[in-house]
Design a protein around this motif. Structure first.
Motif, PDB file in Angstrom:
ATOM      1  N   UNK A 165     -14.237   2.086 -11.756  1.00 47.29           N
ATOM      2  CA  UNK A 165     -12.998   2.570 -11.596  1.00 47.29           C
ATOM      3  C   UNK A 165     -12.359   2.074 -10.351  1.00 47.29           C
ATOM      4  N   UNK A 166     -12.882   1.457  -9.537  1.00 42.37           N
ATOM      5  CA  UNK A 166     -12.746   0.982  -8.189  1.00 42.37           C
ATOM      6  C   UNK A 166     -12.086  -0.790  -8.013  1.00 42.37           C
ATOM      7  N   UNK A 167     -12.535  -1.283  -9.219  1.00 37.69           N
ATOM      8  CA  UNK A 167     -12.216  -2.584  -9.022  1.00 37.69           C
ATOM      9  C   UNK A 167     -10.827  -2.863  -9.458  1.00 37.69           C
ATOM     10  N   UNK A 168      -9.752  -3.064  -8.637  1.00 36.29           N
ATOM     11  CA  UNK A 168      -8.534  -3.156  -8.850  1.00 36.29           C
ATOM     12  C   UNK A 168      -8.100  -4.408  -9.696  1.00 36.29           C
ATOM     13  N   UNK A 169      -6.765  -4.561 -10.279  1.00 37.75           N
ATOM     14  CA  UNK A 169      -6.307  -5.680 -10.920  1.00 37.75           C
ATOM     15  C   UNK A 169      -5.595  -6.117  -9.978  1.00 37.75           C
ATOM     16  N   UNK A 170      -4.936  -7.445 -10.151  1.00 34.08           N
ATOM     17  CA  UNK A 170      -4.296  -8.379  -8.918  1.00 34.08           C
ATOM     18  C   UNK A 170      -2.978  -7.537  -8.742  1.00 34.08           C
ATOM     19  N   UNK A 171      -2.494  -7.191  -9.703  1.00 35.49           N
ATOM     20  CA  UNK A 171      -1.165  -6.261  -9.423  1.00 35.49           C
ATOM     21  C   UNK A 171      -1.557  -5.034  -8.802  1.00 35.49           C
ATOM     22  N   UNK A 215       0.342  -3.172  -0.195  1.00 41.35           N
ATOM     23  CA  UNK A 215       1.571  -2.752   0.081  1.00 41.35           C
ATOM     24  C   UNK A 215       1.680  -1.087   0.630  1.00 41.35           C
ATOM     25  N   UNK A 216       0.966  -0.356  -0.313  1.00 39.62           N
ATOM     26  CA  UNK A 216       0.822   1.185   0.247  1.00 39.62           C
ATOM     27  C   UNK A 216      -0.083   1.193   1.380  1.00 39.62           C
ATOM     28  N   UNK A 217      -0.955   0.438   1.737  1.00 40.76           N
ATOM     29  CA  UNK A 217      -1.773   0.592   2.997  1.00 40.76           C
ATOM     30  C   UNK A 217      -1.000   0.140   4.373  1.00 40.76           C
ATOM     31  N   UNK A 218      -0.236  -0.867   4.119  1.00 39.28           N
ATOM     32  CA  UNK A 218       0.737  -1.297   5.053  1.00 39.28           C
ATOM     33  C   UNK A 218       1.812  -0.459   5.567  1.00 39.28           C
ATOM     34  N   UNK A 219       2.340   0.090   4.389  1.00 33.31           N
ATOM     35  CA  UNK A 219       3.287   1.015   4.736  1.00 33.31           C
ATOM     36  C   UNK A 219       2.875   2.412   5.036  1.00 33.31           C
ATOM     37  N   UNK A 220       1.757   2.859   4.805  1.00 28.98           N
ATOM     38  CA  UNK A 220       1.028   3.920   5.631  1.00 28.98           C
ATOM     39  C   UNK A 220       0.697   3.662   7.193  1.00 28.98           C
ATOM     40  N   UNK A 221       0.205   2.574   7.316  1.00 30.49           N
ATOM     41  CA  UNK A 221      -0.287   2.026   8.612  1.00 30.49           C
ATOM     42  C   UNK A 221       1.231   1.916   9.602  1.00 30.49           C
ATOM     43  N   UNK A 222       2.349   1.412   9.109  1.00 28.66           N
ATOM     44  CA  UNK A 222       3.599   1.433   9.929  1.00 28.66           C
ATOM     45  C   UNK A 222       4.209   2.735   9.914  1.00 28.66           C
ATOM     46  N   UNK A 223       3.967   3.653   8.922  1.00 28.76           N
ATOM     47  CA  UNK A 223       4.511   5.147   8.979  1.00 28.76           C
ATOM     48  C   UNK A 223       3.841   5.702  10.284  1.00 28.76           C
ATOM     49  N   UNK A 224       2.561   5.625  10.091  1.00 30.22           N
ATOM     50  CA  UNK A 224       1.670   6.459  11.269  1.00 30.22           C
ATOM     51  C   UNK A 224       2.002   5.674  12.588  1.00 30.22           C
ATOM     52  N   UNK A 225       2.139   4.505  12.809  1.00 30.43           N
ATOM     53  CA  UNK A 225       2.663   4.051  14.214  1.00 30.43           C
ATOM     54  C   UNK A 225       3.940   4.736  14.641  1.00 30.43           C
TER      55      UNK A 225
END
Length: 99
Positions: free
Chosen positions: A45-51, A58-68
């Motif tokens: 369940x943890x092997x993501x497709x390229x999409x 993108x979500x990880x980057x958004x979360x990082x910027x939001x926290x900053x």
């Protein structure tokens, strides 16, 4: 369809409600523990497709910027920097008026 109709439809099914306070407490505990939820899931369940991978990145980057941004806002850093910019602008205006 109205909200009441949706509620009636959902209550006809097996009515399993999670108490909001318990759910919020559990989410707060997960966040405080810095637990990587993916680490407890089965490997298939943890092997993501390229999409999915791009979406996760993108979500990880958004979360990082939001926290900053939230940290900066909470610390008053925006106001401090704004005051510095305003002071420099006032000095430049005074310099231009002196010319």
């Amino acid at each position: 369809m109205s909200v009441q109709q949706l509620y009636n439809m959902s209550s006809k099914r097996k009515d399993i409600r999670l108490p909001l306070a318990d759910t919020l407490r559990d989410l707060a505990l997960l966040r405080a523990s810095d637990l990587d939820v993916a680490s407890i899931l089965a490997r298939e369940h943890t092997q993501p497709s390229p999409h999915q991978s791009n979406a996760f990145d993108g979500s990880r980057e958004f979360i990082h910027i939001s926290r900053s941004v939230l940290k900066l806002h909470g610390s008053g850093g925006v106001d401090i920097q704004g005051e510095k910019v305003e002071a420099v602008r006032n000095k430049l205006e005074a310099l231009l008026n002196g010319l």
